[in-house]
Write an enzyme that holds these catalytic residues in place. Structure first.
Site, mmCIF file in Angstrom:
data_model
loop_
_atom_site.group_PDB
_atom_site.id
_atom_site.type_symbol
_atom_site.label_atom_id
_atom_site.label_comp_id
_atom_site.label_asym_id
_atom_site.label_seq_id
_atom_site.Cartn_x
_atom_site.Cartn_y
_atom_site.Cartn_z
ATOM 1 N N HIS A 65 41.993 45.966 52.747
ATOM 2 C CA HIS A 65 42.868 44.959 53.330
ATOM 3 C C HIS A 65 43.902 45.746 54.096
ATOM 4 C CE1 HIS A 65 43.826 40.618 53.876
ATOM 5 N NE2 HIS A 65 44.914 41.105 54.070
ATOM 6 N N THR A 76 43.511 36.649 53.208
ATOM 7 C CA THR A 76 43.750 36.653 51.794
ATOM 8 C C THR A 76 44.841 37.429 51.550
ATOM 9 O OG1 THR A 76 41.187 36.678 51.842
ATOM 10 C CG2 THR A 76 42.238 37.173 49.568
HETATM 11 N N1 PXP Z 1 38.470 42.965 51.028
HETATM 12 C C1 PXP Z 1 38.843 41.780 50.842
HETATM 13 C C2 PXP Z 1 38.548 41.353 49.253
HETATM 14 C C3 PXP Z 1 39.141 40.927 51.868
HETATM 15 O O1 PXP Z 1 39.477 39.542 51.450
HETATM 16 C C4 PXP Z 1 39.468 41.450 53.048
HETATM 17 C C5 PXP Z 1 39.886 40.491 54.125
HETATM 18 O O2 PXP Z 1 39.156 39.455 54.327
HETATM 19 C C6 PXP Z 1 39.368 42.862 53.239
HETATM 20 C C7 PXP Z 1 38.756 43.551 52.304
HETATM 21 C C8 PXP Z 1 39.209 43.464 54.586
HETATM 22 O O3 PXP Z 1 40.558 43.123 55.107
HETATM 23 P P1 PXP Z 1 40.773 43.500 56.605
HETATM 24 O O4 PXP Z 1 40.212 42.668 57.554
HETATM 25 O O5 PXP Z 1 42.301 43.345 56.667
HETATM 26 O O6 PXP Z 1 40.555 44.793 56.754
#
Ligand code: PXP
Length: 248
Positions: free
Chosen positions: A198, A109
């Site tokens: 993220h 995302t």
């Molecule tokens: N929050 C959301 C809304 C996400 O789309 C994602 C990735 O899928 C994450 C958190 C987690 O991100 P990461 O995998 O980079 O830790």
């Protein structure tokens, strides 16, 4: 009464999508994201996050009920704002639904939801989720116009996208951190619960975890990567410890 509030415990939601990515690489049942959810629960994680993508590249429909049956932890279902996903969310009634932008060709995302520009598309979906008693989160960029749009949509939560922060260095990282802190404060002041996520890692999590208004972080890819070397339980525990240290 003192105006100094005790620091609240920052919740850790663990995104288990990439356990399913590895499972799907061979088309079988191993490794099972349900087992990951059980381990997260056993080591004190606060929630399970799973993104049912339109192309089902990692989490599959059947995983949702299995995850819900296997643990008492709240499920945060990440979903695109489509009728198909709305129907699935209404069937499973997760604790929260996090509306994310979704493009088929993206690796992950990559940016926040344009809650301001897509108001008319998102509003009926948010309304139906709220009517069903599901908390609604919008995964947005840390920008005032997006917080204002989330307010107009009656969102319960905004999850602030930390991707730019995670990729930045030096002064740019400091600027991104300030932007996230300011927007977490703006959301909280307006009665919206701010979350973030993220690209968070052991190295970059603490300044984000120290933002006092944030109630939850959602972390996935890095934890699943670390789990290869240390196991998932120790990886989640280490992240938990770093978050607690940052909160003092
Ligand atoms: N929050 C959301 C809304 C996400 O789309 C994602 C990735 O899928 C994450 C958190 C987690 O991100 P990461 O995998 O980079 O830790």
């Amino acid at each position: 009464m003192s105006s100094t509030l005790a620091p609240t415990r920052l919740r850790l939601g663990v995104n288990i999508d990439h356990v399913a990515t590895i499972r799907n690489a061979r088309g079988g049942d191993h490794p099972d994201p349900v087992r990951a959810a059980e381990i997260v629960a056993a080591v004190g994680g606060d929630g399970i996050t799973a993104h049912l993508r339109e192309d089902r590249r990692h989490i599959r429909d059947a995983d949702l009920a299995r995850i819900q049956a296997a643990t008492e932890l709240p499920l945060n279902l990440e979903m695109a704002a489509t009728e198909e996903m709305l129907a699935i969310a209404l069937r499973h009634k997760p604790h929260a639904a996090c509306i994310v932008p979704e493009k088929r060709e993206e690796r992950t995302t990559e940016g926040g939801l344009d809650a301001a520009g897509l108001h008319n598309q998102i509003a009926p979906i948010v309304g139906k989720l709220l009517d069903a008693g599901i908390r609604v989160s919008l995964f947005i960029e840390a920008k005032a116009e997006q917080i204002e749009a989330a307010l107009r949509l009656n969102a319960t939560i905004v999850e602030l996208h930390t991707g730019e922060y995670a990729h930045a260095t030096g002064e740019q990282r400091a600027a991104e951190l300030k932007r996230i802190a300011d927007m977490a404060a703006l959301a909280a002041k307006n009665g919206i619960e701010p979350h973030a996520g993220h690209g968070l890692t052991y190295e970059n999590v603490q300044p984000i975890a120290a933002i006092p208004q944030l109630a939850e972080l959602n972390i996935g890819h890095y934890l699943v990567g670390e789990a290869i070397f240390t196991g998932l339980g120790p990886a989640v525990s280490r992240m938990r410890q770093l978050m607690d240290e940052a909160r003092g």
